[in-house]
Write an enzyme that holds these catalytic residues in place. Structure first.
Site, PDB file in Angstrom:
ATOM      1  CG  ASP A  96      -2.229   0.591   1.030  1.00 34.47           C
ATOM      2  OD1 ASP A  96      -2.268   1.654   0.396  1.00 34.47           O
ATOM      3  OD2 ASP A  96      -3.236   0.026   1.496  1.00 34.47           O
TER       4      ASP A  96
ATOM      5  CD  GLU B 144      -8.569   5.018  -1.457  1.00 32.18           C
ATOM      6  OE1 GLU B 144      -9.506   4.796  -0.671  1.00 32.18           O
ATOM      7  OE2 GLU B 144      -7.572   5.689  -1.118  1.00 32.18           O
TER       8      GLU B 144
ATOM      9  CG  ASP C 278      -4.204   5.832   1.040  1.00 32.20           C
ATOM     10  OD1 ASP C 278      -5.111   5.023   1.289  1.00 32.20           O
ATOM     11  OD2 ASP C 278      -4.079   6.927   1.624  1.00 32.20           O
TER      12      ASP C 278
ATOM     13  CG  HIS D  70      -9.059  -0.916   4.394  1.00 27.67           C
ATOM     14  ND1 HIS D  70      -8.890  -0.860   3.026  1.00 27.67           N
ATOM     15  CD2 HIS D  70      -8.570   0.243   4.882  1.00 27.67           C
ATOM     16  CE1 HIS D  70      -8.322   0.290   2.707  1.00 27.67           C
ATOM     17  NE2 HIS D  70      -8.116   0.982   3.812  1.00 27.67           N
TER      18      HIS D  70
HETATM   19  C1  NOJ Z   1      -7.835   5.659   2.085  1.00 30.96           C
HETATM   20  C2  NOJ Z   1      -7.622   4.432   2.907  1.00 30.96           C
HETATM   21  O1  NOJ Z   1      -8.225   3.339   2.273  1.00 30.96           O
HETATM   22  C3  NOJ Z   1      -8.206   4.720   4.269  1.00 30.96           C
HETATM   23  O2  NOJ Z   1      -8.277   3.584   5.078  1.00 30.96           O
HETATM   24  C4  NOJ Z   1      -7.373   5.808   4.898  1.00 30.96           C
HETATM   25  O3  NOJ Z   1      -7.954   6.195   6.126  1.00 30.96           O
HETATM   26  C5  NOJ Z   1      -7.282   7.043   3.996  1.00 30.96           C
HETATM   27  N1  NOJ Z   1      -7.052   6.721   2.625  1.00 30.96           N
HETATM   28  C6  NOJ Z   1      -6.160   7.931   4.450  1.00 30.96           C
HETATM   29  O4  NOJ Z   1      -4.937   7.327   4.158  1.00 30.96           O
END
Ligand code: NOJ
Length: 557
Positions: free
Chosen positions: A110, A254, A212, A328
């Protein structure tokens, strides 16, 4: 770089190893605890590699394992080149990569580079004084004329995205918690540091990255722009050239802001950016326009089909889709889209059938393959997630009754996905010999991996079958998508077609038997590829479907 051997079978630029692969997301904190401290760890993951191999998984996305104060469970990194002590050591990580590779499984890290932890040495330096060489690694602004924040940008976890730092009297930007300061991507030194860190991990043999909130890195905070800033795609092309480009690694961004148009920018063949993105339109479409996910709307199947179909069509000849129901940050798939009251098994299999026979790379979130459900916590004290706890405070301060918030959290809190993996009916679901960091869902006595593996009619075996079908049938990987009965609010019917092979998928999304009239083009005879009731090898003009029945018929002309 070596790859899972699936990689080696495909070398044409149009065919990639991740096209036939199914990915699995591990949330390390909650997967398997080897040392009894109640927190999952890397040796625990290694001990479950055979389980993932048996399921047919080709690549694992690991949520962050780096050193971190764990304000946001590792999405707040204080050292990009070390492992959090509770998860293990770099030696453990190297062993994980080796052991996974020995089973033809790749490891995706990640990549959290929109922000760091406030304990990262760069930020410690940056906040020390205005002339510090690391000052421009982050985004600092003078207070507004009234002494308040420079503008009204809001943090995703609630409250202003700016915090005043007493050391220098300036505000810094944090689009998540105040302990997650945003990096300044406009600074070339930041980008160089990140690329060098990525190459350091690539050299350790990883198979790629999940990135991320990567749509944030081009942010233009003074203009109030967070996603899709004007230099976003320049940065990604630069990153590609400086790191993973040409190395046959899988990269998935993401991108909550992605549209089919922007997805083609990210994942188009000639763009040299990413392999694919996670888009969230099918998720956000179910949210309330005011209260968002804290007050989800009932599932609207017609709308869901329209979104998934739109993405199938838009990326049919260029770009590539990721496919997922959960992760998650999201509720458990079977709780959100299926039916946990009387049809947990049938509806979980139905959802898997629909998703895994679409075009794209499926991502299974840990526990989804055994039909794990949302957790019915009864007090706010049982929650651990920073977002849930912040939002509770904000909503209750604004007048919402705590029990009302709890109802929303039971449906939508990120902790629904974060309770420990249920391995067996042993204490704590076999996750840990100690006290887990978050309560295990009480249903572990019946919903667990050991029971699922022992029962050939289980959800687990259904997933395993579907994952195997993707490797065996190119029509699942490359077939053209076409949908039928778009306006029907009860069933999802689609076809995939490649050369002389056609696959028709029929899924009943309701807890009721249904009689369905099929359009002539969708009536076929052939081989039953998948079913969650009795096998079917034909689709006639009229078919009677059982509650949550889903099946697929493959025809060769
Ligand atoms: C997206 C992640 O999937 C999430 O779990 C996280 O809190 C935020 N980005 C900040 O990194």
């Amino acid at each position: 770089m070596d790859h899972p051997s699936t990689a080696k079978q495909m070398s044409s630029p149009l065919q990639q190893w991740w096209h036939t692969t199914t990915a699995y997301q591990v949330y390390p904190r909650s997967f398997s605890d080897s040392d009894g401290d109640g927190i999952g760890d890397i040796p625990g993951i290694i001990s479950k590699l055979d389980y993932l191999k048996d399921l047919g998984i080709g690549v694992i996305w690991l949520s962050p394992i780096y050193r971190s104060p764990m304000d946001d469970n590792g999405y707040d990194i204080s050292d990009y080149r070390d492992i959090a002590a509770e998860f293990g050591t770099l030696d453990d990580f190297d062993q994980l990569v080796r052991e996974a590779k020995a089973r033809d499984i790749g490891i995706l890290l990640d990549l959290v580079v929109n922000h760091t932890s406030d304990e990262h040495p760069w930020f410690v330096q940056s906040r020390a004084d205005r002339d510090n060489p690391y000052r421009d690694f982050y985004i600092w602004r003078r207070p507004a004329a009234d002494g308040g924040p420079p503008n009204d940008l809001q943090s995703s976890f609630g409250g202003p995205a700016w915090t005043l730092d007493p050391a220098t009297g300036d505000y810094y930007l944090h689009l998540f918690s105040r302990r997650q300061p945003d990096l300044n991507w406009q600074n070339p030194r930041v980008r160089e540091e990140i690329y060098s860190m990525m190459n350091w991990w690539i050299a350790r043999g990883i198979a790629g990255f999940r990135m991320d909130v990567i749509d944030y890195i081009g942010k233009q905070p003074d203009a109030g722009i967070v996603t899709d800033g004007s230099r976003l795609h320049d940065y990604l092309q630069e990153m590609n050239a400086a790191t993973f480009g040409g190395r046959d690694l899988l990269t998935v961004g993401e991108t909550w802001s992605a549209t089919p148009q922007s997805a083609l920018l990210y994942s188009g063949r000639d763009r040299n950016e990413l392999s694919m993105v996670f888009q969230f339109e099918h998720v956000t479409q179910q949210w309330d326009s005011v209260y968002g996910k804290w007050r989800p709307k009932p599932l609207d199947l017609v709308a869901l089909k329209a979104v998934l179909g739109k993405w199938q069509q838009a990326l049919s000849t260029d770009g590539w889709n990721s496919l997922f129901w959960g992760n998650h940050d999201l509720p458990r798939a079977v709780s959100r889209y299926g039916d946990v009251t009387g049809y947990r098994v049938a509806s979980a299999k139905m959802l898997a059938t629909v998703l895994h026979l679409l075009k794209g790379t499926p991502f299974v979130y840990q526990g989804e393959e055994i039909g794990m459900t949302n957790v019915p916590f009864t007090t706010i004290d049982q929650y651990r997630d920073i977002e849930t706890l912040n939002m509770q405070r904000l909503h209750v301060d604004a007048g919402l009754l705590p029990e009302e918030f709890l109802k929303g959290a039971n449906e939508s809190s990120r902790d629904n996905a974060r309770t420990p993996m249920q391995w067996s009916s042993d204490p704590h679901g076999g996750f840990s010999s100690g006290i887990p960091w978050i309560d295990v869902n009480d249903n572990y006595t019946t919903v667990n991996a050991a029971a699922a593996i022992a029962d050939t009619a289980s959800i687990w075996h259904h997933y395993r079958h579907l994952i195997g079908m993707r490797k065996a049938h190119p029509v699942i990987v490359y077939g053209q998508y076409r949908s039928y009965l778009d306006d029907d609010p009860n069933v999802f019917v689609y076809e995939r077609q490649l050369d002389e092979v056609r696959l028709v998928v029929v899924a009943n999304f309701k807890p009721l038997p249904l009689s369905l009239t099929m359009p002539p083009e969708a009536q076929i005879r052939g081989l039953c590829l998948s079913s969650n009731y009795a096998a079917r090898d034909r689709i006639d003009a009229t078919i009677d479907l059982a509650p949550y029945e889903a099946f697929a018929v493959l025809e060769r002309r």
